[in-house]
Design an enzyme around this catalytic site. Structure first.
Site, PDB file in Angstrom:
ATOM      1  N   ALA A   1     -29.116 -37.793  43.588  1.00 55.20           N
ATOM      2  CA  ALA A   1     -29.232 -37.357  42.349  1.00 55.20           C
ATOM      3  C   ALA A   1     -28.887 -36.068  41.961  1.00 55.20           C
ATOM      4  O   ALA A   1     -28.120 -35.526  41.009  1.00 55.20           O
ATOM      5  CB  ALA A   1     -30.445 -37.566  41.749  1.00 55.20           C
TER       6      ALA A   1
ATOM      7  N   ARG B   1     -38.115 -56.846  47.821  1.00 56.58           N
ATOM      8  CA  ARG B   1     -38.565 -56.070  49.014  1.00 56.58           C
ATOM      9  C   ARG B   1     -40.271 -56.216  48.857  1.00 56.58           C
ATOM     10  O   ARG B   1     -41.109 -56.299  49.677  1.00 56.58           O
ATOM     11  CB  ARG B   1     -38.321 -54.585  48.898  1.00 56.58           C
ATOM     12  CG  ARG B   1     -37.097 -54.439  49.488  1.00 56.58           C
ATOM     13  CD  ARG B   1     -36.559 -52.714  49.054  1.00 56.58           C
ATOM     14  NE  ARG B   1     -35.355 -52.834  49.858  1.00 56.58           N
ATOM     15  CZ  ARG B   1     -34.779 -51.494  49.799  1.00 56.58           C
ATOM     16  NH1 ARG B   1     -35.251 -50.477  49.160  1.00 56.58           N
ATOM     17  NH2 ARG B   1     -33.630 -51.411  50.452  1.00 56.58           N
TER      18      ARG B   1
ATOM     19  N   GLY C   1     -29.207 -46.366  54.230  1.00 58.18           N
ATOM     20  CA  GLY C   1     -27.848 -47.204  54.669  1.00 58.18           C
ATOM     21  C   GLY C   1     -26.625 -47.099  54.046  1.00 58.18           C
ATOM     22  O   GLY C   1     -25.789 -47.739  54.125  1.00 58.18           O
ATOM     23  N   GLY C   2     -26.800 -46.261  52.957  1.00 57.39           N
ATOM     24  CA  GLY C   2     -25.697 -45.803  52.035  1.00 57.39           C
ATOM     25  C   GLY C   2     -25.077 -47.200  51.305  1.00 57.39           C
ATOM     26  O   GLY C   2     -23.889 -47.281  51.310  1.00 57.39           O
TER      27      GLY C   2
ATOM     28  N   ASN D   1     -33.533 -37.688  51.635  1.00 60.43           N
ATOM     29  CA  ASN D   1     -33.652 -39.014  52.142  1.00 60.43           C
ATOM     30  C   ASN D   1     -32.175 -39.777  52.043  1.00 60.43           C
ATOM     31  O   ASN D   1     -31.749 -40.874  52.619  1.00 60.43           O
ATOM     32  CB  ASN D   1     -34.515 -40.055  51.312  1.00 60.43           C
ATOM     33  CG  ASN D   1     -36.007 -39.733  51.663  1.00 60.43           C
ATOM     34  OD1 ASN D   1     -36.322 -39.471  52.729  1.00 60.43           O
ATOM     35  ND2 ASN D   1     -36.926 -39.611  50.909  1.00 60.43           N
TER      36      ASN D   1
END
Ligand code: ADP
Length: 471
Positions: A15, A294, A47-48, A42
């Site tokens: 961000a 999730r 995992g990008g 973070n």
């Protein structure tokens, strides 16, 4: 003030870096500060993966996606709690933001992935399989374009003018995390505004337990140690409206056999969940849809306990074909987080699973793959793979605290809204995990990169275009 810029960005994750570059593109002078010795928060240690509605790679694979479908998926995962206007803003911006990242040198793997809770494959991932594959090029570009980057500089409090507008911040320069009161106090002024991109508070054990007492110290977190709540509290002190703070996500792909994000998170996301199955070690049977969102997955795993309430770690596994995509396979094996077995009998012995039941479960799964339908748990089968032959790769699983869906309430101009008036707090913007509401009760995987980049750019562009004040 000791220094003055147009746009001051607090935090250097997805961000913050996106906000800074976008504000710079718009011609503003920009400074980014971060309290940690390394930039990226973070954002560098995940995992990008980025969810994109309508990417070129989807078109290439013949996958028909739309902004509306992505909004619907995220609303479903969010149990309808989502801020729909912000959600639309994020989903609308993904395809263009993906190209914006490419222009700064971000490279994606040449295929689309199917992450849990998404109704179709829409996830792109950096070639490095890491958020560093986004953060590094953005930091490089920031330095090239003359953006001031300051590490070990911690936001302590806001400075306001008599009219109540945020005109700068007080920082500790030379701050040595986590030692309070280290570094020198200085004042930095912001003519156009301050953009808060300070992330969440998953590593703040005290504050996260105030929101959700069950998220106690028994649970590890995937986050960097700086994911604490002080910046959020400073925003609250000047009237920002905190929403959904008790919506804290557990990452369902983590392993108890290592600390932090580790190797299992990537392995399970890319290998076990899409191309393997997860079983209860006591029965050898599946017990949930491995491609659910999730929250559904973490909640299911957390029910696996013995009579005393102690975790009975479920085991996820796939075969060599499924494991091949995961870059962390080798490391996972080296540190014994991932274990290899040549036969199903061996796998069962390794994890003390009843072998007969395990083999029967694998046979049932293969039938479901052939039928193209998972009657037991309703898993989407677009990329499902039959588990015909070994060798097998297994991982023990237990969730870790991962992401704060809550944060300050913002409007679609990325302005932070006041708790009482619901009007923007002049001069204060926020983006990324620091904001609340976009994801409702559960963020879908790969939607934090999407959110961070799209809302960061939105905040940067709007703040840079706002009227400057004399300081
Ligand atoms: P996002 O994905 O929303 O960009 P990240 O967690 O990646 O969030 O980044 C947030 C960054 O903000 C981290 O690098 C963190 O160190 C930084 N940060 C958090 N609190 C402060 C603070 N009080 N002062 C300066 N930086 C902060």
């Amino acid at each position: 003030f000791d220094e003055i810029v147009d746009v001051l960005v607090i935090g250097s994750g997805f961000a913050g870096m996106s906000a800074a570059l976008q504000a710079k593109e718009a011609g503003a002078s920009v400074m980014v500060i971060d309290k940690m010795p390394v930039f990226g928060g973070n954002s560098t240690i995940n995992g990008g993966a980025m969810a994109v509605a309508g990417s070129k790679l989807q078109a290439k694979e013949g996958i028909k996606d739309s902004v509306d479908t992505m909004v619907a998926d995220m609303l479903k995962a969010g149990r309808g709690m989502n801020d729909v206007e912000m959600l639309k803003l994020v989903c609308n911006g993904t395809a263009e933001s993906c190209q914006w990242l490419e222009a700064y040198g971000v490279e994606w793997k040449p295929f689309v992935q199917h992450f849990g809770g998404h109704s179709l494959p829409r996830v792109l991932q950096t070639v490095q399989s890491s958020g560093a594959g986004i953060i590094r090029p953005l930091i490089k570009a920031a330095k090239q374009h003359g953006i001031e980057m300051r590490n070990q500089t911690k936001l302590e409090s806001f400075v306001k003018d008599p009219a109540g507008r945020v005109i700068g911040v007080q920082v500790r320069d030379g701050y040595y995390f986590p030692q309070e009161r280290t570094g020198k106090m200085r004042l930095i002024g912001a003519r156009k505004g301050v953009i808060m991109a300070t992330g969440g508070f998953s590593r703040d054990l005290e504050y996260r337990q105030m929101q959700q007492p069950e998220l106690n110290g028994d649970l590890d977190s995937t986050n960097h140690p700086g994911a604490t709540s002080e910046a959020l509290k400073q925003m609250m002190l000047i009237g920002a409206n905190p929403i959904h703070l008790d919506q804290i996500q557990l990452g369902p792909w983590a392993s108890p056999d290592e600390k932090g994000f580790g190797t299992a998170s990537q392995f399970n996301t890319i290998a076990t969940y899409p191309s393997g199955i997860v079983v209860d070690v006591r029965t050898g049977e599946r017990f949930f849809n491995e491609l659910a969102d999730r929250k559904a997955r973490a909640d299911a795993i957390m029910t696996r306990r013995d009579d005393q309430g102690n975790p009975v770690y479920p085991v996820g596994f796939t075969n060599a074909k499924g494991a091949a995509q995961a870059q962390t396979l080798e490391w996972g094996l080296k540190y014994k987080v991932i274990q290899k077995a040549d036969t199903l009998e061996e796998l069962a012995a390794l994890y003390q699973i009843p072998a007969k039941a395990l083999k029967a479960q694998v046979a049932r799964w293969n039938d479901a793959v052939k039928a193209g339908e998972d009657k037991e748990f309703g898993r989407p089968m677009q990329k499902a793979m039959a588990l015909e032959e070994g060798p097998w790769y297994g991982v023990r699983m237990w969730p870790k605290v991962h992401y704060c869906m809550g944060g300050v309430k913002v409007n679609t101009q990325s302005q932070v809204l006041h708790l009482v008036s619901n009007e923007p707090i002049d001069g204060l913007y926020a983006a990324g995990e620091a904001t609340g509401g976009i994801h409702g009760a559960s963020r879908l995987g790969a939607c934090a990169v999407a959110e961070g980049v799209v809302t960061g750019r939105n905040a940067g562009r709007i703040c840079a275009a706002s009227a400057a004040i004399e300081l």
